[in-house]
Design a protein around this motif. Structure first.
Motif, PDB file in Angstrom:
ATOM      1  N   LYS A   3       0.774  -1.323  -0.014  1.00  0.00           N
ATOM      2  CA  LYS A   3       0.151   0.047   0.067  1.00  0.00           C
ATOM      3  C   LYS A   3       0.784   1.264  -0.053  1.00  0.00           C
ATOM      4  O   LYS A   3       2.021   1.201   0.327  1.00  0.00           O
ATOM      5  N   SER A   4       0.129   2.398  -0.534  1.00  0.00           N
ATOM      6  CA  SER A   4       0.937   3.755  -0.380  1.00  0.00           C
ATOM      7  C   SER A   4       1.295   4.135   0.897  1.00  0.00           C
ATOM      8  O   SER A   4       0.360   3.689   1.751  1.00  0.00           O
ATOM      9  N   PRO A   5       1.947   5.022   1.307  1.00  0.00           N
ATOM     10  CA  PRO A   5       1.982   5.378   2.844  1.00  0.00           C
ATOM     11  C   PRO A   5       0.626   5.758   3.174  1.00  0.00           C
ATOM     12  O   PRO A   5       0.097   5.545   4.268  1.00  0.00           O
ATOM     13  N   LYS A   6      -0.045   6.755   2.223  1.00  0.00           N
ATOM     14  CA  LYS A   6      -1.385   7.247   2.865  1.00  0.00           C
ATOM     15  C   LYS A   6      -2.347   6.037   3.005  1.00  0.00           C
ATOM     16  O   LYS A   6      -3.208   5.979   3.934  1.00  0.00           O
ATOM     17  N   GLN A   7      -2.400   5.113   2.039  1.00  0.00           N
ATOM     18  CA  GLN A   7      -3.155   3.941   2.284  1.00  0.00           C
ATOM     19  C   GLN A   7      -2.837   2.932   3.314  1.00  0.00           C
ATOM     20  O   GLN A   7      -3.926   2.566   4.178  1.00  0.00           O
ATOM     21  N   LEU A   8      -1.755   2.976   3.814  1.00  0.00           N
ATOM     22  CA  LEU A   8      -1.217   2.102   4.917  1.00  0.00           C
ATOM     23  C   LEU A   8      -1.740   2.987   6.339  1.00  0.00           C
ATOM     24  O   LEU A   8      -2.343   2.287   7.178  1.00  0.00           O
ATOM     25  N   ILE A  68      -5.036  13.237   5.680  1.00  0.00           N
ATOM     26  CA  ILE A  68      -3.689  12.507   5.522  1.00  0.00           C
ATOM     27  C   ILE A  68      -2.969  12.957   4.122  1.00  0.00           C
ATOM     28  O   ILE A  68      -3.426  12.956   3.220  1.00  0.00           O
ATOM     29  N   PHE A  69      -1.772  13.484   4.442  1.00  0.00           N
ATOM     30  CA  PHE A  69      -0.956  13.813   3.444  1.00  0.00           C
ATOM     31  C   PHE A  69       0.180  12.823   3.372  1.00  0.00           C
ATOM     32  O   PHE A  69       0.516  12.221   4.229  1.00  0.00           O
ATOM     33  N   GLU A  70       0.522  12.624   1.900  1.00  0.00           N
ATOM     34  CA  GLU A  70       1.789  11.794   1.528  1.00  0.00           C
ATOM     35  C   GLU A  70       2.779  12.638   0.820  1.00  0.00           C
ATOM     36  O   GLU A  70       2.468  13.359   0.020  1.00  0.00           O
ATOM     37  N   ASP A  71       3.940  12.312   1.234  1.00  0.00           N
ATOM     38  CA  ASP A  71       5.258  12.871   0.434  1.00  0.00           C
ATOM     39  C   ASP A  71       6.313  11.699   0.515  1.00  0.00           C
ATOM     40  O   ASP A  71       6.860  11.433   1.557  1.00  0.00           O
ATOM     41  N   ALA A  75       3.703   9.779   5.474  1.00  0.00           N
ATOM     42  CA  ALA A  75       2.457   9.808   5.582  1.00  0.00           C
ATOM     43  C   ALA A  75       2.291  10.907   6.762  1.00  0.00           C
ATOM     44  O   ALA A  75       2.908  10.657   7.832  1.00  0.00           O
ATOM     45  N   ILE A  76       1.638  11.885   6.655  1.00  0.00           N
ATOM     46  CA  ILE A  76       1.171  12.794   7.848  1.00  0.00           C
ATOM     47  C   ILE A  76      -0.550  12.734   8.170  1.00  0.00           C
ATOM     48  O   ILE A  76      -1.321  12.713   7.321  1.00  0.00           O
ATOM     49  N   LEU A  77      -0.688  12.465   9.367  1.00  0.00           N
ATOM     50  CA  LEU A  77      -2.105  12.372   9.543  1.00  0.00           C
ATOM     51  C   LEU A  77      -2.492  13.301  10.794  1.00  0.00           C
ATOM     52  O   LEU A  77      -1.947  13.368  11.695  1.00  0.00           O
ATOM     53  N   GLU A  78      -3.511  14.069  10.268  1.00  0.00           N
ATOM     54  CA  GLU A  78      -3.901  15.198  11.262  1.00  0.00           C
ATOM     55  C   GLU A  78      -5.310  14.270  11.655  1.00  0.00           C
ATOM     56  O   GLU A  78      -6.236  13.951  10.894  1.00  0.00           O
TER      57      GLU A  78
END
Length: 121
Positions: A3-8, A68-71, A75-78
């Motif tokens: 999974k992508s970081p965002k999906q994970l 959720i942001f991905e770079d 991944a960054i979760l607010e």
């Protein structure tokens, strides 16, 4: 396929909200680090599982995703919870698993909201 970081992290939130320490621990590398800045770092999947087990037993926690942001590998979760607490977490994803996690939230507010003992130091 990983999974992508965002999906994970979306999957992590689903498991967190189910309160399954065993399942959430499977998302981490065996040598992962989870550092909630209000607490000491927790090192290793087994220790992370124990941390979640203790936390899920201590309080009824719900994570409501704000963003959720991905770079790249990050991944960054607010997030917020139904009681009004807010925070954010940074997840470093390597080979489809969490290698490092750091979370920022107000521990004193959390303890008060859940009627848990306050620190004496």
């Amino acid at each position: 396929m990983n999974k992508s970081p965002k999906q994970l992290v979306e999957h992590w939130v689903d498991i967190f909200n189910q309160g399954s320490a065993t399942e959430i621990a499977e998302l981490y590398h065996t040598d992962a680090v989870n550092h909630q800045v209000a607490n000491e770092s927790v090192v290793g999947r087994d220790a992370i599982q124990e941390m979640f087990k203790n936390e899920f037993e201590a309080a009824d926690m719900v994570c409501i995703v704000e963003h959720i942001f991905e770079d790249g590998e990050w991944a960054i979760l607010e997030w917020k919870d139904p009681l009004g607490l807010r925070g954010c977490g940074f997840f470093h994803i390597v080979d489809g698993k969490i290698k490092f996690q750091r979370g920022y939230w107000d521990k004193l507010s959390f303890l008060r909201m859940h009627n848990l003992p306050l620190p004496t130091k």
